[in-house]
Design a protein around this motif. Structure first.
Motif, PDB file in Angstrom:
ATOM      1  N   GLY A 168       1.216  -1.322   0.206  1.00  0.00           N
ATOM      2  CA  GLY A 168       0.112  -0.180   0.024  1.00  0.00           C
ATOM      3  C   GLY A 168       0.251   1.216  -0.033  1.00  0.00           C
ATOM      4  O   GLY A 168       2.097   1.142   0.525  1.00  0.00           O
ATOM      5  N   TRP A 169       0.282   2.252  -0.780  1.00  0.00           N
ATOM      6  CA  TRP A 169       1.250   3.587  -0.921  1.00  0.00           C
ATOM      7  C   TRP A 169       2.628   3.398  -1.180  1.00  0.00           C
ATOM      8  O   TRP A 169       3.420   4.353  -1.484  1.00  0.00           O
ATOM      9  CB  TRP A 169       1.438   4.097  -0.160  1.00  0.00           C
ATOM     10  N   ALA A 170       2.469   2.732  -2.439  1.00  0.00           N
ATOM     11  CA  ALA A 170       4.654   2.217  -2.520  1.00  0.00           C
ATOM     12  C   ALA A 170       4.190   3.456  -3.812  1.00  0.00           C
ATOM     13  O   ALA A 170       3.325   3.162  -4.933  1.00  0.00           O
ATOM     14  CB  ALA A 170       4.376   0.566  -2.636  1.00  0.00           C
ATOM     15  N   PRO A 171       5.128   3.788  -4.289  1.00  0.00           N
ATOM     16  CA  PRO A 171       5.147   4.618  -5.734  1.00  0.00           C
ATOM     17  C   PRO A 171       4.932   3.277  -7.090  1.00  0.00           C
ATOM     18  O   PRO A 171       5.420   1.940  -7.229  1.00  0.00           O
ATOM     19  CB  PRO A 171       6.575   5.058  -5.813  1.00  0.00           C
ATOM     20  N   PRO A 172       4.936   3.915  -7.769  1.00  0.00           N
ATOM     21  CA  PRO A 172       4.811   3.046  -9.158  1.00  0.00           C
ATOM     22  C   PRO A 172       6.072   3.029  -9.927  1.00  0.00           C
ATOM     23  O   PRO A 172       6.921   3.294  -9.728  1.00  0.00           O
ATOM     24  CB  PRO A 172       3.985   4.150 -10.338  1.00  0.00           C
ATOM     25  N   ALA A 180       9.665  -3.388   8.625  1.00  0.00           N
ATOM     26  CA  ALA A 180       9.720  -2.981   7.375  1.00  0.00           C
ATOM     27  C   ALA A 180      10.544  -1.492   7.353  1.00  0.00           C
ATOM     28  O   ALA A 180      11.254  -1.641   6.217  1.00  0.00           O
ATOM     29  CB  ALA A 180       8.334  -3.488   6.759  1.00  0.00           C
ATOM     30  N   PRO A 181      10.403  -0.531   8.148  1.00  0.00           N
ATOM     31  CA  PRO A 181      10.603   0.345   7.297  1.00  0.00           C
ATOM     32  C   PRO A 181      12.961   0.307   7.779  1.00  0.00           C
ATOM     33  O   PRO A 181      13.360   1.386   7.359  1.00  0.00           O
ATOM     34  CB  PRO A 181      10.392   1.808   9.172  1.00  0.00           C
ATOM     35  N   ARG A 197      -1.579  -6.812   2.124  1.00  0.00           N
ATOM     36  CA  ARG A 197      -1.342  -5.584   1.934  1.00  0.00           C
ATOM     37  C   ARG A 197      -1.621  -4.962   3.071  1.00  0.00           C
ATOM     38  O   ARG A 197      -1.777  -5.369   4.356  1.00  0.00           O
ATOM     39  CB  ARG A 197      -2.643  -4.951   1.159  1.00  0.00           C
ATOM     40  N   HIS A 198      -0.408  -4.636   3.426  1.00  0.00           N
ATOM     41  CA  HIS A 198      -0.278  -3.199   4.334  1.00  0.00           C
ATOM     42  C   HIS A 198       0.501  -1.603   3.478  1.00  0.00           C
ATOM     43  O   HIS A 198       1.000  -2.449   2.765  1.00  0.00           O
ATOM     44  CB  HIS A 198       0.027  -4.389   5.696  1.00  0.00           C
ATOM     45  N   GLN A 199       1.066  -1.096   4.503  1.00  0.00           N
ATOM     46  CA  GLN A 199       1.348  -0.479   4.362  1.00  0.00           C
ATOM     47  C   GLN A 199       2.606   0.007   5.201  1.00  0.00           C
ATOM     48  O   GLN A 199       2.551  -0.763   6.313  1.00  0.00           O
ATOM     49  CB  GLN A 199       1.104   1.096   3.995  1.00  0.00           C
ATOM     50  N   ASN A 200       3.749   0.638   4.945  1.00  0.00           N
ATOM     51  CA  ASN A 200       4.921   0.811   5.542  1.00  0.00           C
ATOM     52  C   ASN A 200       5.070   2.042   5.806  1.00  0.00           C
ATOM     53  O   ASN A 200       6.259   2.869   7.089  1.00  0.00           O
ATOM     54  CB  ASN A 200       6.270   0.068   5.134  1.00  0.00           C
TER      55      ASN A 200
END
Length: 282
Positions: free
Chosen positions: A88-92, A145-146, A173-176
């Protein structure tokens, strides 16, 4: 208390409320049209529960995000199908994708990056994981992850592939990032069995080259809403006992466990308290 218990154990719209949220609204990512429908669901359900007031309070997220058609092509040593989803919220990636050698960084420790050395620069990194079994495992996944991302950025890596902590091809999915900003590197979660196959090629000394295509869509700031309902206290209406649950969910499923069941339970708690005819002190 007996009246509250009796109302809680009696006929209830809880199951139907949850069905409407999960089956009719479905996965509801922040910033999506489905999330707007979820807000409308919550407002209507709270009103039906008989609360004194329900309102939607606006706030703004820094940017909106949705996944495109993520895919990973194995170019060497031999192509095979890969199952993965974007973090999630990863750049393309660039439109044509990111083609690079795959480098195994094990658990992503300092020693692992030291072993990878200059080969990490420009590479797509494969990060291993343990199978998640407990809540502690889940939060460890989020917390590690960070640190690994920081090391990857310093090494000049192009992207990270995370080995799924779930078995049998289960994707999630999750976001970091915690404040709504775009992450610093393209990242995807790869089905555990597929990631292990890649790792075995590398362990056997094979060169693995891949192309990651991740056309994520990133938009500008988006106005969102929290749903707030009140049952005012009879003695201390300016003091509060707060029950809450997050209403959004990732869109890979219907968001029943995380967190639809608890969102529906908060509404059910309000209904049960109202149905007793008793006013709480605060």
């Amino acid at each position: 208390m007996p009246k509250i218990v009796a109302n809680a154990l009696g006929p209830s719209p809880l199951e139907e409320n949850l069905r409407r949220l999960t089956d009719e609204v479905g996965g509801r990512m922040t910033g999506s049209p489905a999330m707007s429908r979820a807000v409308a669901w919550a407002v209507a359900a709270f009103r039906q529960a008989g609360v004194d007031e329900v309102r939607a309070e606006k706030y703004t997220i820094p940017l909106s995000w949705s996944e495109g058609a993520t895919r990973l092509e194995v170019l060497m040593p031999a192509p095979f199908p890969m199952r993965l989803v974007s973090v999630g919220w990863a750049p393309p990636t660039p439109a044509a994708g990111l083609e690079a050698n795959l480098v195994d960084i094990g658990e992503g420790s300092e020693a692992d990056f030291a072993r990878a050395g200059a080969s990490a620069k420009g590479a797509i990194l494969l990060a291993h994981s343990e199978i998640g079994k407990t809540w502690e495992d889940l939060f460890n996944e989020y917390l590690r992850a960070p640190v690994i991302i920081n090391r990857a950025v310093k090494s000049g890596a192009g992207a990270i592939l995370w080995m799924s902590t779930r078995e049998r091809g289960l994707l999630y999915r999750h976001q970091n990032t915690l404040t709504g900003e775009l992450d610093r590197l393209p990242q995807a979660i790869v089905a555990r069995e597929d990631a292990q196959r890649l790792a075995r090629f590398l362990a056997a000394g094979e060169k693995v080259r891949v192309r990651l295509v991740m056309p994520n869509r990133v938009g500008g700031p988006a106005e969102q809403e929290n749903v707030v309902a009140e049952i005012r206290g009879r003695e201390k209406p300016d003091e509060y006992v707060i029950l809450g649950a997050h209403l959004d969910s990732w869109e890979l499923g219907t968001g029943a466990l995380d967190n639809g069941c608890n969102a529906a339970l908060v509404i059910e708690a309000a209904r049960v308290i109202h149905a007793t005819g008793l006013r709480p002190r605060r």
